[in-house]
Design a protein around this motif. Structure first.
Motif, mmCIF file in Angstrom:
data_model
loop_
_atom_site.group_PDB
_atom_site.id
_atom_site.type_symbol
_atom_site.label_atom_id
_atom_site.label_comp_id
_atom_site.label_asym_id
_atom_site.label_seq_id
_atom_site.Cartn_x
_atom_site.Cartn_y
_atom_site.Cartn_z
ATOM 1 N N ASP A 41 0.837 -1.193 0.000
ATOM 2 C CA ASP A 41 0.000 0.000 0.000
ATOM 3 C C ASP A 41 0.875 1.248 0.000
ATOM 4 N N PRO A 42 0.831 2.068 -1.042
ATOM 5 C CA PRO A 42 1.693 3.255 -1.076
ATOM 6 C C PRO A 42 1.336 4.307 -0.037
ATOM 7 N N ASP A 43 0.196 4.147 0.639
ATOM 8 C CA ASP A 43 -0.168 5.083 1.697
ATOM 9 C C ASP A 43 0.360 4.651 3.069
ATOM 10 N N ASP A 81 6.333 12.238 -0.692
ATOM 11 C CA ASP A 81 6.108 12.152 -2.130
ATOM 12 C C ASP A 81 7.175 11.331 -2.821
ATOM 13 N N VAL A 82 8.432 11.468 -2.379
ATOM 14 C CA VAL A 82 9.517 10.760 -3.054
ATOM 15 C C VAL A 82 9.370 9.248 -2.900
ATOM 16 N N LEU A 83 8.813 8.791 -1.779
ATOM 17 C CA LEU A 83 8.597 7.359 -1.600
ATOM 18 C C LEU A 83 7.517 6.848 -2.550
ATOM 19 N N ARG A 84 6.435 7.584 -2.674
ATOM 20 C CA ARG A 84 5.390 7.155 -3.605
ATOM 21 C C ARG A 84 5.895 7.200 -5.047
ATOM 22 N N LEU A 115 7.083 0.468 -5.801
ATOM 23 C CA LEU A 115 7.098 -0.739 -6.627
ATOM 24 C C LEU A 115 6.037 -1.668 -6.068
ATOM 25 N N SER A 116 4.970 -1.864 -6.814
ATOM 26 C CA SER A 116 3.852 -2.678 -6.329
ATOM 27 C C SER A 116 4.256 -4.141 -6.212
ATOM 28 N N GLU A 117 3.432 -4.910 -5.521
ATOM 29 C CA GLU A 117 3.722 -6.344 -5.382
ATOM 30 C C GLU A 117 3.694 -7.048 -6.739
ATOM 31 N N ASP A 118 2.703 -6.709 -7.565
ATOM 32 C CA ASP A 118 2.634 -7.340 -8.881
ATOM 33 C C ASP A 118 3.837 -6.970 -9.736
ATOM 34 N N ASP A 119 4.255 -5.710 -9.676
ATOM 35 C CA ASP A 119 5.414 -5.287 -10.462
ATOM 36 C C ASP A 119 6.714 -5.849 -9.894
ATOM 37 N N THR A 128 -0.902 6.325 -7.883
ATOM 38 C CA THR A 128 -2.107 7.149 -7.884
ATOM 39 C C THR A 128 -3.379 6.312 -8.038
ATOM 40 N N ASP A 129 -3.258 5.090 -8.533
ATOM 41 C CA ASP A 129 -4.419 4.212 -8.654
ATOM 42 C C ASP A 129 -4.695 3.430 -7.375
ATOM 43 N N HIS A 130 -3.804 3.570 -6.384
ATOM 44 C CA HIS A 130 -3.935 2.805 -5.139
ATOM 45 C C HIS A 130 -3.872 3.716 -3.917
ATOM 46 N N SER A 131 -4.163 4.989 -4.088
ATOM 47 C CA SER A 131 -3.965 5.948 -3.011
ATOM 48 C C SER A 131 -5.023 7.038 -3.052
ATOM 49 N N ASP A 132 -5.269 7.610 -1.875
ATOM 50 C CA ASP A 132 -6.151 8.767 -1.774
ATOM 51 C C ASP A 132 -5.371 10.078 -1.787
ATOM 52 N N LYS A 133 -4.055 9.979 -1.847
ATOM 53 C CA LYS A 133 -3.215 11.173 -1.846
ATOM 54 C C LYS A 133 -3.277 11.857 -3.212
#
Length: 272
Positions: A185-187, A193-196, A200-204, A251-256
């Motif tokens: 979860d990127p949140d 911001d630099v971390l997001r 690197l997602s789990e699938d990627d 951005t597809d996995h976050s509310d930020k």
């Protein structure tokens, strides 16, 4: 008289059609993910220290990275090493990185060479170039000179350099993945911001490691991050040479909301 090891590219394929892959540090976050997702397709040898998984505990092989004979014993019949083990914190002390990431890295590479391992996939890090991030000097390319931000980052520069030497001198395939922020979860974690941007997602994560295991290229240094809109690290050669096609963006996995003032791939020079 010393015996020269056989070129691993000349070895006959094993009876088991599945490629035998040693994962060092298999009990860590990325290692556990790879065990879960790669076990059906490869004959996995799992190395690590402690695990809460009963299935992994049955198969886990333990060896300290500075114990060369114990590391060499892990290599029997192995085609590919995915080397994740080592000190993993930017706050790690010099002694920690010396034992695990420098002496340990040499031991794992040398044991692989001695046992005729064909390919070595190395978990490098963005911290090998972390001073660019600290100073906001982006973008960073695969060919940008190293600029570590810590003893940990320095040890990753060493890992890439000794991998280059073992490839040139002994012919072992060496693929270094400069892994970004691998987390589900990127949140989660610090609100940075630099971390997001380096998420690197789990699938990627699964995909880029599979690509590193299977790609025909025999040497390369590659950034491993998802398709984030504010990404500062070039993955062109990761896509062209390894065949990596990131599916996720933070951005597809976050509310930020992303910072529009940060550099994005669209702002980079043509061809980046």
């Amino acid at each position: 008289m010393a015996v020269t090891p056989q070129d691993p590219h000349d070895l006959k394929p094993p009876t088991d059609p599945r490629r035998r892959v040693l994962i060092t540090g298999a009990t860590g976050g990325i290692g556990s993910l790879l065990f879960e997702r790669l076990d059906a397709d490869y004959d996995l040898v799992l190395h690590g220290r402690h695990t809460h998984s009963e299935e992994m505990a049955k198969r886990l092989r333990r060896a300290e990275l500075d114990d060369y004979p114990a590391i060499e014993a892990l290599m029997d019949g192995v085609d590919t090493v995915v080397h994740l083990a080592g000190a993993s914190s930017p706050e790690a002390s010099w002694q920690d990185v010396l034992d695990a990431n420098i002496i340990g890295m040499r031991n794992v590479l040398e044991a692989a060479r001695a046992k005729g391992v064909r390919r070595f996939v190395y978990a490098s890090s963005n911290h090998a170039f972390g001073m660019y991030d600290r100073l906001g000097e982006w973008p960073v390319y695969s060919t940008t000179p190293p600029r570590p931000d810590s003893f940990y980052g320095l040890s990753k520069v060493f890992g890439e350099a000794i991998g280059r030497y073992y490839h040139d001198e002994y012919g072992i395939d060496f693929i270094a993945l400069r892994i970004g922020w691998s987390i589900a979860d990127p949140d989660e974690g610090p609100d940075k911001d630099v971390l997001r941007a380096m998420w690197l997602s789990e699938d990627d994560t699964e995909q880029v490691v599979r690509c590193a295991i299977e790609a025909k290229v025999r040497f390369g240094l590659y950034y491993a991050v998802s398709d984030n809109p504010n990404r500062r690290w070039d993955i062109t050669n990761t896509m062209l040479e390894l065949g990596y096609r990131p599916k996720d963006r933070w951005t597809d996995h976050s509310d930020k909301v992303e910072d529009p003032d940060q550099p994005t791939p669209e702002d980079w020079p043509k061809g980046s």
